[in-house]
Scaffold this active site. Structure first.
Site, short mmCIF file in Angstrom:
data_model
loop_
_atom_site.label_atom_id
_atom_site.label_comp_id
_atom_site.label_asym_id
_atom_site.label_seq_id
_atom_site.Cartn_x
_atom_site.Cartn_y
_atom_site.Cartn_z
CB THR A 1 -0.47 -0.16 1.50
OG1 THR A 1 -1.70 -1.12 0.89
CG2 THR A 1 -1.86 0.99 1.17
CG LEU B 1 -4.26 -10.29 1.89
CD1 LEU B 1 -3.89 -10.77 3.45
CD2 LEU B 1 -3.88 -10.99 1.35
CE LYS C 1 -4.92 -2.22 1.38
NZ LYS C 1 -4.42 -3.28 1.47
CG ASN D 1 -7.93 -0.78 4.40
OD1 ASN D 1 -9.15 -1.66 4.27
ND2 ASN D 1 -6.33 -1.48 4.34
CB ALA E 1 -20.40 -2.25 18.97
N GLY E 2 -17.17 -3.32 19.56
CA GLY E 2 -16.33 -4.07 20.51
C GLY E 2 -15.12 -2.62 20.85
CB CYS F 1 -4.08 -2.74 7.60
SG CYS F 1 -3.25 -3.78 6.57
CE LYS G 1 0.31 -0.17 6.87
NZ LYS G 1 0.25 0.03 5.09
NE ARG H 1 2.19 -6.90 11.49
CZ ARG H 1 2.08 -6.90 9.97
NH1 ARG H 1 3.00 -5.99 9.40
NH2 ARG H 1 1.38 -7.88 9.67
C1 UDX Z 1 -7.85 -5.15 7.07
C2 UDX Z 1 -9.04 -5.36 6.18
O1 UDX Z 1 -9.79 -6.14 5.98
C3 UDX Z 1 -8.33 -6.20 4.40
O2 UDX Z 1 -8.75 -5.69 3.20
C4 UDX Z 1 -6.86 -5.36 4.32
O3 UDX Z 1 -6.34 -5.60 3.18
C5 UDX Z 1 -5.90 -5.18 5.50
O4 UDX Z 1 -6.88 -4.73 6.65
P1 UDX Z 1 -6.97 -7.13 8.73
O5 UDX Z 1 -6.36 -6.32 9.29
O6 UDX Z 1 -6.70 -8.74 8.11
O7 UDX Z 1 -7.52 -7.04 6.83
O8 UDX Z 1 -8.30 -7.95 9.74
P2 UDX Z 1 -10.06 -7.59 9.27
O9 UDX Z 1 -11.20 -8.07 9.43
O10 UDX Z 1 -10.33 -5.91 8.65
O11 UDX Z 1 -10.07 -6.54 11.13
C6 UDX Z 1 -9.28 -5.31 11.36
C7 UDX Z 1 -9.81 -5.49 12.86
O12 UDX Z 1 -11.01 -4.81 12.71
C8 UDX Z 1 -9.85 -6.30 13.76
O13 UDX Z 1 -9.14 -5.52 14.85
C9 UDX Z 1 -11.01 -6.66 14.21
O14 UDX Z 1 -11.84 -6.87 15.28
C10 UDX Z 1 -12.03 -5.26 13.60
N1 UDX Z 1 -13.83 -5.21 13.38
C11 UDX Z 1 -14.05 -5.48 12.43
C12 UDX Z 1 -14.39 -4.81 14.65
O15 UDX Z 1 -13.93 -4.66 15.64
N2 UDX Z 1 -15.61 -4.87 14.14
C13 UDX Z 1 -16.15 -5.51 12.88
O16 UDX Z 1 -17.41 -5.54 12.88
C14 UDX Z 1 -15.12 -5.92 12.16
#
Ligand code: UDX
Length: 449
Positions: free
Chosen positions: A121, A150, A201, A205, A249-250, A257, A260, A324
């Site tokens: 990216t 991904l 991209k 995100n 929520a959480g 990603c 950053k 990370r």
């Molecule tokens: C993300 C993007 O989804 C992906 O397309 C990009 O290429 C890289 O960054 P990733 O970081 O692997 O992927 O995880 P992702 O499943 O997107 O979750 C990111 C964070 O959001 C996690 O900490 C997850 O717990 C949180 N999350 C996700 C929530 O708190 N609530 C949600 O509804 C979904």
């Protein structure tokens, strides 16, 4: 096709095994010690099915590992850059690893393939600049931007079954090469200019992060007014214009990603005097999640000093060992400041990964003697624990369910245990009304105390 991939992190390694699986000949390049491990089929990352795919592709003679960029690039049809682009000074992207690859290509004679496919990216305009730089050095290569979407934990599946594939390129030749590379993957392909592809991209995100922060903001309103955030988001997400995903929520988002990329986009805006207030609010809401949750515990405890907190889940999401930018790290910093002791359990993060953290072998050990438990990651097995036993093992049974993983059935069983306080996210907390005599026999039985 003969493809050389520079970088064997999440994106590079997953791309390497997947392109090899699609029938291409792939040489992946990285530093000596990393390549040494990969040649012995040893993975530093934990990703479902990656190990098996790596072994199959190597024994099929389609995947190779090298340490020298110039040597690995000779004769390749395309070179893919998948190195890290971490956050640099004031949120700007640190492109030093990309620059290093380009410098190696410029130094070596006659090795630069006709196409450089940028997977990392990078800020808008980077591919234009790199191509101009290569042309100035006499290398007639075309730089293409091909973003990766991904998710860790489902990376192979996301690679093989993407929602879309984006090619940011200039020429028909580059477009044809990319089509050939992705032959075998059934997904809509969007071809556009490089700057738009680079922004796709970041904007994707940023939008996903914004959805999560929106859900977290509404969760707070639900708590204020006694509504149930899960019901609210189910109703909201049922609207096809909004969609049901990324509304959970959480504890807030983590990972390498979202934060950053959001910071990088904000920095790009700042560089030209454009403010991006939606992104600023998204980041701010996310940063406030962990302090806010910890505040709930402190308001029950009173003085936090000397309290023991059991933490379930360290990684930023389930099915990965990646820590990370994990919200756990923020929690740990705050606990340290407040003098709270932390004992953790994680199914895949190796013990002793984080200095000063007492990592237990089981969730039950992380609960033993704790003044509260917090669920940080929604591993499916956490929902299956014997939560009545967990509560009995604790010194003070306060359960902060940061991911809303406990079912109604488990919660109602818990409410039969004395003194339990269950704190979900985005709905009112539940508290045992009965105060029974505490039975510590289970604890004594397990720990012999
Ligand atoms: C993300 C993007 O989804 C992906 O397309 C990009 O290429 C890289 O960054 P990733 O970081 O692997 O992927 O995880 P992702 O499943 O997107 O979750 C990111 C964070 O959001 C996690 O900490 C997850 O717990 C949180 N999350 C996700 C929530 O708190 N609530 C949600 O509804 C979904």
């Amino acid at each position: 096709m003969k493809l050389t991939i520079i970088g064997t992190g999440y994106v590079g390694l997953v791309a390497a095994v997947c392109f090899a699986k699609l029938g291409h000949y792939v040489t992946a390049v990285d530093r000596e010690h990393i390549i040494q491990d990969l040649r012995e089929n040893k993975l530093a990352i934990w990703e479902p099915t990656l190990q098996e795919m790596l072994e199959t592709c190597r024994s099929d003679g389609r995947l190779f590992f090298e340490t020298d960029v110039a040597h690995a690039s000779k004769g390749a049809d395309a070179l893919m850059i998948a190195v890290g682009t971490p956050a640099g000074v004031s949120g700007r992207t640190d492109l030093s690893q990309v620059d290093h690859v380009i410098a190696q290509l410029k130094q070596a004679e006659d090795v630069c393939p006709p196409f450089i496919i940028m997977k990392s990216t990078v800020p808008v305009g980077t591919c234009d600049e790199l191509e101009a730089d290569l042309h100035a050095a006499g290398l007639r290569t075309e730089v293409v931007f091909n973003p990766e979407f991904l998710r860790q934990g489902s990376a192979i599946n996301d690679f093989m079954n993407p929602d879309r594939i984006v090619f940011g390129c200039r020429s028909h030749l580059a477009k044809a090469a990319l089509h050939q590379l992705y032959r075998g993957i059934n997904a809509p392909i969007q071809v556009c200019d490089r700057r738009s592809a680079e922004l796709i991209k970041y904007a994707s995100n940023a939008f996903l992060a914004m959805k999560i922060s929106f859900a977290n903001m509404i969760a707070d309103v639900c708590e204020d007014y006694g509504a149930d955030n899960r019901q609210v988001m189910q109703g909201v997400g049922a609207d096809r214009r909004i969609g049901p995903h990324f509304l959970q929520a959480g504890i807030g988002y983590g990972g390498s990603c979202f934060s950053k990329d959001l910071q990088s986009l904000l920095a790009s805006g700042n560089a030209i005097g454009r403010s991006l207030p939606l992104l600023e609010a998204t980041a701010q809401i996310n940063e406030e999640r962990i302090p806010q949750l910890l505040e709930k515990l402190i308001s029950i405890w009173g003085n936090p000093r000397g309290k023991r907190l059991g933490v379930l889940g360290i990684s930023f999401k389930p099915h990965t060992n990646d820590i990370r930018d994990a919200p756990f790290l923020t929690l740990l910093r705050l606990c340290y400041l407040y003098g709270i002791e932390v004992q953790t359990y994680d199914p895949v993060v190796q013990p002793a990964t984080i200095e000063g953290v007492c990592q237990m072998d089981t969730a039950y050990e992380a609960a033993a003697g704790a003044h509260a438990i917090i669920i940080m990651t929604e591993w499916p097995q956490f929902a299956e624990l014997d939560w009545v036993l967990m509560a009995q093992l604790m010194y003070q049974p306060i359960l902060l369910d940061g991911r809303n993983v406990l079912s109604e059935e488990v919660i109602s069983r818990l409410m039969a245990v004395e003194n339990v306080i269950y704190i979900p996210v985005g709905r009112p907390m539940e508290q045992t009304t009965l105060t029974l005599k505490r039975d510590t026999s289970t604890l004594r039985h397990i720990y012999g105390t």
